[in-house]
Design a protein around this motif. Structure first.
Motif, PDB file in Angstrom:
ATOM      1  N   SER A 356      37.312  19.918  66.772  1.00  0.00           N
ATOM      2  CA  SER A 356      36.875  21.178  66.148  1.00  0.00           C
ATOM      3  C   SER A 356      37.622  22.183  65.564  1.00  0.00           C
ATOM      4  O   SER A 356      37.115  22.995  64.713  1.00  0.00           O
ATOM      5  CB  SER A 356      36.028  21.996  67.193  1.00  0.00           C
ATOM      6  N   ILE A 357      39.090  21.918  65.450  1.00  0.00           N
ATOM      7  CA  ILE A 357      39.820  22.766  64.653  1.00  0.00           C
ATOM      8  C   ILE A 357      39.614  22.600  63.276  1.00  0.00           C
ATOM      9  O   ILE A 357      39.957  23.888  62.515  1.00  0.00           O
ATOM     10  CB  ILE A 357      41.506  22.087  64.996  1.00  0.00           C
ATOM     11  N   PHE A 358      39.262  21.668  62.751  1.00  0.00           N
ATOM     12  CA  PHE A 358      38.858  21.502  61.114  1.00  0.00           C
ATOM     13  C   PHE A 358      37.677  22.045  60.793  1.00  0.00           C
ATOM     14  O   PHE A 358      37.251  21.864  59.754  1.00  0.00           O
ATOM     15  CB  PHE A 358      39.472  20.177  60.868  1.00  0.00           C
ATOM     16  N   SER A 359      36.910  22.366  61.806  1.00  0.00           N
ATOM     17  CA  SER A 359      35.421  22.905  61.443  1.00  0.00           C
ATOM     18  C   SER A 359      35.341  24.330  61.156  1.00  0.00           C
ATOM     19  O   SER A 359      36.173  25.298  61.748  1.00  0.00           O
ATOM     20  CB  SER A 359      34.607  22.670  62.537  1.00  0.00           C
ATOM     21  N   ARG A 360      34.860  24.869  59.970  1.00  0.00           N
ATOM     22  CA  ARG A 360      34.756  26.190  59.579  1.00  0.00           C
ATOM     23  C   ARG A 360      33.678  26.866  60.340  1.00  0.00           C
ATOM     24  O   ARG A 360      33.596  27.919  60.316  1.00  0.00           O
ATOM     25  CB  ARG A 360      34.487  26.346  58.192  1.00  0.00           C
ATOM     26  N   LYS A 361      32.814  26.357  61.130  1.00  0.00           N
ATOM     27  CA  LYS A 361      31.634  26.827  61.903  1.00  0.00           C
ATOM     28  C   LYS A 361      31.844  26.532  63.461  1.00  0.00           C
ATOM     29  O   LYS A 361      32.072  25.266  63.945  1.00  0.00           O
ATOM     30  CB  LYS A 361      30.540  26.271  61.504  1.00  0.00           C
ATOM     31  N   VAL A 362      31.810  27.790  64.041  1.00  0.00           N
ATOM     32  CA  VAL A 362      32.126  27.505  65.392  1.00  0.00           C
ATOM     33  C   VAL A 362      30.940  28.100  66.233  1.00  0.00           C
ATOM     34  O   VAL A 362      30.621  29.478  66.155  1.00  0.00           O
ATOM     35  CB  VAL A 362      33.317  28.392  66.057  1.00  0.00           C
TER      36      VAL A 362
END
Length: 582
Positions: A356-362
């Motif tokens: 998830s580190i590379f996802s812009r949405k959390v």
């Protein structure tokens, strides 16, 4: 703050090593090292001065990297105290502990080496500058406001003169082509070179050695017991060679004298090796390489609250066991070699967190979410309420989402190793007390973060400004590649816009010079070629009727959707830019 249960998970897959710090079952920090992206902070180089720029108060040093390193004058051959004293600025001393400067050594080695160390000699008389300042202060008493203003201007002028004098002194020391021993304190970011210092430090488990420390001694301010501070100071002072300085780290508290002595001996041996290497070296050359990532993480993160150290690599297991047996033998039973069928991170349930580190949405548990955007100047985080918005009264809903977001933002900044300026756009709150709760929550969560940070209260627009120490590029910048389609912007130019640009180029080409009946090769991406041939008339016939040009359309998958290239068919010379700006 309640005690946090920590685990260190060390995973090796091929040439890549991943180290995860897990707090209460959730991934808090991750360190990743690949052969092409090794850590540079702490490395020592014999560099060559390339250029001295007095206006920037800095010099550019060739250390063998693609970009020259940046050496600020305040980092040249003088401690921070000497620099501040020269400028007439104050430093904080611990009067109850024999004037040893307090320093926060609970951060990683990169931060430790930035800590200040003040002189251990209390018998030093006040400097002439301090005496003059005191005299000026006494002389101003009783004068009217005009005299005070004039004195203030004089003091400001003298301070500027001292600053200029310091700049000129350092500039006179540094000459182009001179050799200088420097250390990396911040890794290169984007097209900027590494940040350097000539105040060399060598970090150990229990202390940081200052080879040019001139007897300076500092104790971590997190060691609050005064008796223990005196004990540590006495031990270190008794074994520290003349001319050296030291910073005693938090983990040294209650440690045996023999352990401290062994740690210092290791650091002195490293320094002796550096001195021997420098004798025959020619700049630019790497003189000393910082410890491996595993050793650095163990050195900086191994504390009593770490309940488990697990690795799937036999080599890392042996390295960890050797370190623990020396530094914390009581923790040897907590080290284990993982041999399960599932991958290590999968087994501990953190594999998705790493991805998830590379996802812009959390996503947040309440149904809200964060959008994390990287720009050249700063990182912007937008807080959204999502599907949770309509379920409760608006102010209560906004507060709950903002509080949850504050905790997650603190975690994400650590996890992604994001530094620099961060601006958070929270959901608007009407009650100032609620805005204060969000601010207090953010400050509380940041106490777990070893990186230095500064947080400002929420503004009237719902914006919170944060600065976080940046030692190296963020994890996403180090481990990710720029998108070949959009160049990292997240948006690609519409295909029809590119087709209009091609039409304009052909019109300019036909009007400038005698090009009738010439043959051109047009290269475009497949995504542009598709709508190009969907027109009612074949584009090649259309361009011939309009401009009397034979254009042969070819596809090139290496081109982006906003790019095209024109070549002369007879000699295959590129003429795209020649007519692009007409």
């Amino acid at each position: 703050m309640k005690t946090v249960k920590k685990q260190l998970l060390m995973n090796k897959s091929g040439d890549e090593v991943q180290v995860a710090l897990v707090e209460d079952g959730r991934l808090a920090e991750v360190f990743i090292e690949r052969p092409e992206s090794t850590r540079n902070v702490g490395d020592i180089y014999l560099g060559r001065v390339q250029k001295v720029v007095e206006g920037l108060q800095a010099a550019f040093i060739d250390i063998g990297h693609s970009s020259d390193g940046f050496l600020h004058f305040s980092d040249v051959g003088t401690t921070n105290e000497d620099y501040r004293a020269l400028l007439g600025e104050d430093t904080d001393d611990d009067d109850d502990d024999d004037s040893d400067t307090d320093t926060d050594s609970d951060s990683d080695s990169d931060s430790d080496t930035d800590a200040d160390a003040s002189s251990d000699d209390e018998s030093n008389p006040p400097s002439q500058e301090a005496t003059k300042s005191s005299s000026r202060s006494r002389g101003r008493r009783g004068h009217d406001n005009n005299t005070q203003n004039a004195s203030g201007e004089d003091a400001a002028g003298e301070k500027r003169n001292r600053r200029m004098s310091y700049t000129q002194m350092i500039a006179s020391k540094l000459k182009p082509n001179d050799s200088i021993l420097v250390q990396v304190i911040k890794e290169p970011i984007s097209n900027k070179g590494a940040r350097l210092t000539s105040d060399i430090t060598i970090a150990g488990r229990f202390m940081v050695l200052l080879p040019f420390g001139s007897g300076h001694l500092a104790i971590s301010k997190r060691i609050v017991n005064r008796r223990e501070r005196r004990r540590l100071k006495g031990i270190v002072r008794s074994i520290l060679p003349k001319g050296f300085g030291a910073i005693v780290r938090t983990v040294a508290e209650e440690q045996d004298e023999l352990l401290l002595k062994t740690d210092l001996e290791k650091l002195l041996a490293k320094w002796k090796q550096i001195e021997e290497t420098v004798k025959d070296a020619k700049p630019p050359k790497l003189i000393f390489k910082e410890d491996t990532m595993i050793s650095s993480v163990l050195r900086d993160s191994l504390t009593e609250d770490v309940t488990e150290l697990v690795t799937n690599s036999q080599h890392i297991y042996k390295e960890t066991l050797t370190f623990v047996r020396w530094a914390a033998p009581e923790m040897e039973k907590r080290v284990s070699h993982y041999k399960g069928k599932l991958p290590l991170f999968e087994s501990y349930g953190i594999a998705k967190d790493v991805e998830s580190i590379f996802s812009r949405k959390v996503w947040l548990k309440s149904g809200g979410y964060l959008i994390i955007e990287h720009t050249e100047a700063m990182v912007v985080i937008d807080v959204n309420s999502g599907r949770y918005a309509a379920k409760r009264e608006q102010e209560e809903n906004s507060l709950k989402t903002n509080l949850e977001a504050a905790k997650e933002i603190s975690r994400q900044l650590r996890l992604r190793d994001i530094g620099g300026i961060i601006v958070v756009d929270f959901i608007d709150l009407l009650d100032e007390k609620n805005a204060r709760k969000v601010y207090d929550t953010m400050k509380t969560e940041f106490r777990r973060d070893r990186a230095k940070s500064n947080i400002l209260p929420m503004s009237e627009f719902g914006l919170m400004q944060i600065t976080r120490e940046r030692i190296r590029p963020s994890l996403m910048q180090r481990m990710g590649d720029e998108c070949p389609a959009c160049g990292g912007s997240g948006v690609v130019q519409a295909r029809h816009t590119t087709i209009h640009q091609i039409n304009r180029w052909l019109r300019k080409y036909a009007l400038n010079g005698n090009h009738a009946f010439e043959r051109l090769d047009l290269y475009v991406s497949q995504t542009v070629a598709q709508p190009l041939f969907q027109d009612a008339m074949n584009p090649q016939w259309k361009w011939f009727l309009q401009h009397l040009l034979f254009v042969n359309v070819k596809t090139d998958d290496s081109l982006r959707s906003d790019d095209f290239r024109f070549y002369l068919s007879k000699n295959h010379s590129d003429v795209t830019t020649e007519y692009a700006d007409l």
